[in-house]
Design a protein around this motif. Structure first.
Motif, PDB file in Angstrom:
ATOM      1  N   UNK A 109       0.844  -1.186   0.000  1.00 14.50           N
ATOM      2  CA  UNK A 109       0.000   0.000   0.000  1.00 14.50           C
ATOM      3  C   UNK A 109       0.885   1.244   0.000  1.00 14.50           C
ATOM      4  N   UNK A 110       0.561   2.179  -0.877  1.00 14.03           N
ATOM      5  CA  UNK A 110       1.314   3.426  -0.906  1.00 14.03           C
ATOM      6  C   UNK A 110       0.380   4.619  -0.799  1.00 14.03           C
ATOM      7  N   UNK A 111       0.875   5.663  -0.123  1.00 14.04           N
ATOM      8  CA  UNK A 111       0.159   6.934   0.014  1.00 14.04           C
ATOM      9  C   UNK A 111       1.055   8.093  -0.439  1.00 14.04           C
ATOM     10  N   UNK A 112       2.211   7.779  -1.004  1.00 11.54           N
ATOM     11  CA  UNK A 112       3.190   8.816  -1.356  1.00 11.54           C
ATOM     12  C   UNK A 112       2.757   9.581  -2.602  1.00 11.54           C
ATOM     13  N   UNK A 113       2.802  10.898  -2.506  1.00 15.88           N
ATOM     14  CA  UNK A 113       2.395  11.709  -3.649  1.00 15.88           C
ATOM     15  C   UNK A 113       3.455  11.649  -4.747  1.00 15.88           C
ATOM     16  N   UNK A 114       3.032  11.752  -6.009  1.00 18.01           N
ATOM     17  CA  UNK A 114       3.994  11.662  -7.117  1.00 18.01           C
ATOM     18  C   UNK A 114       4.927  12.849  -7.188  1.00 18.01           C
ATOM     19  N   UNK A 115       4.484  14.017  -6.711  1.00 17.15           N
ATOM     20  CA  UNK A 115       5.320  15.204  -6.817  1.00 17.15           C
ATOM     21  C   UNK A 115       6.646  15.039  -6.079  1.00 17.15           C
ATOM     22  N   UNK A 116       6.621  14.361  -4.936  1.00 20.56           N
ATOM     23  CA  UNK A 116       7.856  14.142  -4.185  1.00 20.56           C
ATOM     24  C   UNK A 116       8.861  13.350  -5.021  1.00 20.56           C
ATOM     25  N   UNK A 117       8.367  12.362  -5.765  1.00 16.41           N
ATOM     26  CA  UNK A 117       9.259  11.528  -6.562  1.00 16.41           C
ATOM     27  C   UNK A 117       9.780  12.260  -7.788  1.00 16.41           C
ATOM     28  N   UNK A 118       8.984  13.126  -8.372  1.00 11.94           N
ATOM     29  CA  UNK A 118       9.490  13.967  -9.458  1.00 11.94           C
ATOM     30  C   UNK A 118      10.641  14.848  -8.958  1.00 11.94           C
TER      31      UNK A 118
ATOM     32  N   UNK B 236       9.069  -9.416 -12.422  1.00  9.28           N
ATOM     33  CA  UNK B 236       9.374  -8.816 -13.723  1.00  9.28           C
ATOM     34  C   UNK B 236       8.756  -7.439 -13.917  1.00  9.28           C
ATOM     35  N   UNK B 237       7.869  -7.016 -13.014  1.00 14.67           N
ATOM     36  CA  UNK B 237       7.247  -5.709 -13.194  1.00 14.67           C
ATOM     37  C   UNK B 237       6.065  -5.518 -12.267  1.00 14.67           C
ATOM     38  N   UNK B 238       5.411  -4.395 -12.448  1.00 14.19           N
ATOM     39  CA  UNK B 238       4.305  -4.045 -11.564  1.00 14.19           C
ATOM     40  C   UNK B 238       4.823  -3.469 -10.261  1.00 14.19           C
ATOM     41  N   UNK B 239       3.915  -3.215  -9.341  1.00 15.83           N
ATOM     42  CA  UNK B 239       4.308  -2.667  -8.049  1.00 15.83           C
ATOM     43  C   UNK B 239       3.668  -1.321  -7.784  1.00 15.83           C
ATOM     44  N   UNK B 240       3.687  -0.927  -6.530  1.00 12.87           N
ATOM     45  CA  UNK B 240       3.112   0.348  -6.106  1.00 12.87           C
ATOM     46  C   UNK B 240       4.152   1.085  -5.266  1.00 12.87           C
ATOM     47  N   UNK B 241       4.897   1.983  -5.900  1.00 15.16           N
ATOM     48  CA  UNK B 241       5.908   2.768  -5.192  1.00 15.16           C
ATOM     49  C   UNK B 241       5.314   4.083  -4.716  1.00 15.16           C
ATOM     50  N   UNK B 242       4.608   4.774  -5.622  1.00 16.22           N
ATOM     51  CA  UNK B 242       3.934   6.013  -5.239  1.00 16.22           C
ATOM     52  C   UNK B 242       2.606   6.099  -5.968  1.00 16.22           C
ATOM     53  N   UNK B 243       1.790   7.049  -5.583  1.00 18.14           N
ATOM     54  CA  UNK B 243       0.465   7.214  -6.168  1.00 18.14           C
ATOM     55  C   UNK B 243       0.573   7.577  -7.651  1.00 18.14           C
ATOM     56  N   UNK B 244      -0.385   7.099  -8.436  1.00 15.20           N
ATOM     57  CA  UNK B 244      -0.403   7.403  -9.860  1.00 15.20           C
ATOM     58  C   UNK B 244      -1.749   7.930 -10.335  1.00 15.20           C
TER      59      UNK B 244
ATOM     60  N   UNK C 117       2.210  16.380  15.008  1.00 13.33           N
ATOM     61  CA  UNK C 117       1.355  15.887  13.924  1.00 13.33           C
ATOM     62  C   UNK C 117       0.565  14.710  14.482  1.00 13.33           C
ATOM     63  N   UNK C 118      -0.761  14.730  14.351  1.00 12.09           N
ATOM     64  CA  UNK C 118      -1.567  13.695  15.010  1.00 12.09           C
ATOM     65  C   UNK C 118      -1.518  12.349  14.286  1.00 12.09           C
ATOM     66  N   UNK C 119      -1.623  11.293  15.069  1.00  6.88           N
ATOM     67  CA  UNK C 119      -1.807   9.925  14.563  1.00  6.88           C
ATOM     68  C   UNK C 119      -0.607   9.444  13.761  1.00  6.88           C
ATOM     69  N   UNK C 120      -0.825   8.456  12.891  1.00  5.23           N
ATOM     70  CA  UNK C 120       0.266   7.801  12.168  1.00  5.23           C
ATOM     71  C   UNK C 120       0.680   8.598  10.935  1.00  5.23           C
ATOM     72  N   UNK C 121       1.941   8.438  10.551  1.00  2.03           N
ATOM     73  CA  UNK C 121       2.493   9.111   9.366  1.00  2.03           C
ATOM     74  C   UNK C 121       3.070   8.053   8.430  1.00  2.03           C
ATOM     75  N   UNK C 122       2.219   7.145   7.988  1.00  2.00           N
ATOM     76  CA  UNK C 122       2.655   6.007   7.181  1.00  2.00           C
ATOM     77  C   UNK C 122       2.570   6.347   5.694  1.00  2.00           C
ATOM     78  N   UNK C 123       3.666   6.099   4.986  1.00  2.00           N
ATOM     79  CA  UNK C 123       3.724   6.374   3.553  1.00  2.00           C
ATOM     80  C   UNK C 123       3.638   5.111   2.712  1.00  2.00           C
TER      81      UNK C 123
END
Length: 579
Positions: free
Chosen positions: A171-180, A243-251, A364-370
């Motif tokens: 599961x990923x919640x990471x925004x794409x802008x960070x990866x750009x 060989x492929x696939x996966x969820x690194x960041x949001x798309x 920052x409240x609660x969990x900060x899971x990416x």
């Protein structure tokens, strides 16, 4: 506050071995969030009425408000795509029966409408305009893309064994802008992070390149490196294998940080209809025209932010570090198999990126899971598919998504004495459209992005376009709305724009190819852009599109500027993006 921090302070970890590069990333990231904040406060004065200003959204870089437990609230929603429940529960109950409809909803959330429709010979459609019940038109269920339908700021990829049983869900919640932004600073670090996250050394740098229609990497003028493709082979689709696939960041196109900030700012305007302030979540979305009705996320974010203004008389900002964060699952909803022995469900759960609790410099409240993963511990004598979720065998990753929430947070501050929030009618269409900017970037990058269907299937680069002082830069593309061939460009003193070509993409969308000349003595830094058709037009600037850097700071590249206009196929792609 001096800067916006990276999500969950992850930049400090990602660049721990390269602090000088980490500083570049953190500065670029803070600037990006700053520009998003400025633009979100501006709202949309170009093509909407009653959407400007949004003065009750504040920037923490300007107003020094420290987040605390007293002034900060968590805003949470379930990670399962609620539009699937809303639109298809009744349909699936009729087609598959009361005993099977929930299973089919979960299957759709995992495999998507295209594969699901082919498998069951169904065409899944939704109302074309859900805010207008009188509009009987329909459109395909979306959003489009490898994981477009997973639109709650949570996307996942499932790994299965040769028998089709689940062995892992990421599961990923990471925004794409960070990866750009990371890619622009160091593609090598991005590659190493892909390998680490996916636990797969097969990931190669060239796998992540954005390719043009001839199959060649698109070289970024400012870095001399190939551009990043956010829907590359290792971050594409709901399935994963060696060989492929996966969820690194949001798309999914709606799952962006910029959209989150824009929505938060839009929700600070109180909407009034029939002399009553609108408080219903979905009605508020339709009145303010932000986000998507019937999602879990957008209505909840908007309603909660709006409530801080309406019920608590608080000005609002999204809490630093701004991001989408997964929350811990409700482990009580899981039942382990008899073969699990000493293992608990918690042993199947791993935090890959982010923090269970904030370890940063402010509250920052609660969990900060990416990024989190469900998988069977090494040596265990059971499979994930032997586990039950809500008394049902675990067949789909979406069953796990049903057990946890996604979160952001808002921090309030007291207004000045006597200051009152705006109360506007629902957003409307102005009598005259003002020209506004959609994208500004090198034309070679725009054309390759359209060829790869970015921003229909994913997100187009969020990095600012740079030019050197004392130079002339050709081949810059500007996509606009509401402009005409004679529209003027205003970047402020020291910047001269020459239009070299023009194309009407459709009745409201235009493409300009421009040359930008930056004088040698131009002040360095970001240059907001204002467009105007007539000298009498009010000018509203868009921030974060152009930056002037010192002469000699960019690589000397022998890149021939792309000065070609859009093909028919590319025009169709732009129309899909901007409609």
């Amino acid at each position: 506050m001096k800067k916006f921090n990276t999500p969950a302070y992850q930049g400090e970890k990602d660049f721990k071995q390269h602090p000088h590069l980490g500083e570049q990333l953190e500065n670029a990231w803070s600037n990006y969030v700053k520009y998003c904040t400025i633009n979100s406060i501006t709202g949309n004065p170009w093509s909407s009425t009653y959407d400007n200003p949004r003065s009750w959204y504040y920037s923490p870089l300007v107003d020094n408000v420290i987040p605390t437990e007293k002034n900060t609230v968590a805003i949470q929603w379930n990670a399962f795509p609620n539009r699937i429940n809303h639109y298809f529960t009744d349909l699936f109950t009729k087609k598959f029966g009361k005993d099977q409809y929930e299973d089919k909803l979960h299957e759709l959330a995992d495999i998507g409408p295209g594969v699901f429709g082919k498998k069951y010979d169904m065409v899944l459609t939704v109302p074309k305009n859900p805010c207008d019940p009188s509009d009987t038109g329909t459109k395909p269920f979306g959003p489009s893309g490898p994981r477009g339908w997973q639109d709650e700021y949570c996307e996942w990829a499932v790994t299965r064994d040769e028998n089709g049983d689940i062995i892992a869900v990421d599961f990923t919640h990471e925004n794409p802008e960070y990866w750009f932004h990371m890619w622009k600073v160091s593609p090598d670090i991005v590659v190493s992070l892909y390998q680490e996250i996916l636990n797969n050394k097969n990931v190669k740098k060239e796998d992540l390149y954005l390719l043009d229609s001839s199959g060649h990497p698109v070289i970024v003028r400012e870095t001399g490196e190939p551009a990043y493709n956010p829907i590359n082979k290792w971050n594409s689709g709901p399935d994963a294998n060696a060989a492929g696939g996966g969820a690194v960041h949001l798309t999914s196109p709606p799952n962006s940080l910029g959209a989150e900030i824009y929505l938060g700012a839009a929700a600070t305007i109180l909407r009034v209809k029939d002399n009553k302030v609108i408080t219903d979540a979905n009605t508020l979305i339709c009145a303010a025209q932000y986000g998507q009705i019937y999602r879990n996320s957008d209505p909840r974010i908007g309603q909660n932010v709006n409530s801080l203004v309406y019920n608590h008389n608080q000005q609002v900002t999204l809490t630093n570090p701004i991001a989408l964060y997964g929350q811990m699952p409700d482990f009580d909803q899981f039942e382990m198999p008899s073969t699990a022995g000493k293992y608990k469900i918690e042993d199947c759960y791993t935090v890959i990126r982010g923090e269970e609790r904030n370890k940063g410099i402010t509250f920052y409240p609660s969990n900060m899971l990416l990024h989190t993963r469900f998988s069977v511990p090494p040596g265990a004598n059971f499979k994930l598919s032997d586990i039950k979720v809500n008394k049902k065998p675990l067949k789909w990753g979406s069953q796990i998504a049903d057990t946890f929430f996604v979160q952001l947070a808002g921090t309030g501050k007291d207004p000045a004495a006597g200051e009152q929030p705006e109360k506007f009618p629902p957003v409307g269409d102005p009598a005259t459209l003002l020209p506004n900017v959609q994208y500004l970037l090198d034309n070679n990058l725009l054309q390759a992005s359209l060829y790869n269907k970015l921003n229909t299937f994913s997100n187009l680069t969020s990095c600012i376009t740079q030019v050197e002082a004392g130079t002339t830069t050709d081949g810059i593309a500007v996509l606009t709305n509401g402009a005409v061939k004679g529209t003027n460009f205003d970047f402020g003193p020291g910047i001269t724009v020459t239009v070299t070509d023009f194309q009407n993409v459709d009745s409201d969308t235009q493409l300009f190819l421009i040359t930008i000349k930056a004088d040698a003595n131009t002040t360095l830094g970001e240059k907001p852009l204002s467009l105007y058709n007539n000298t009498s037009d009010p000018r509203y600037a868009l921030s974060g599109v152009l930056e002037v850097v010192a002469n000699g700071s960019l690589p000397k590249m022998n890149i021939i500027p792309n000065k070609s206009l859009l093909s028919i196929q590319q025009i169709e792609q732009v129309q899909k993006i901007l409609k």
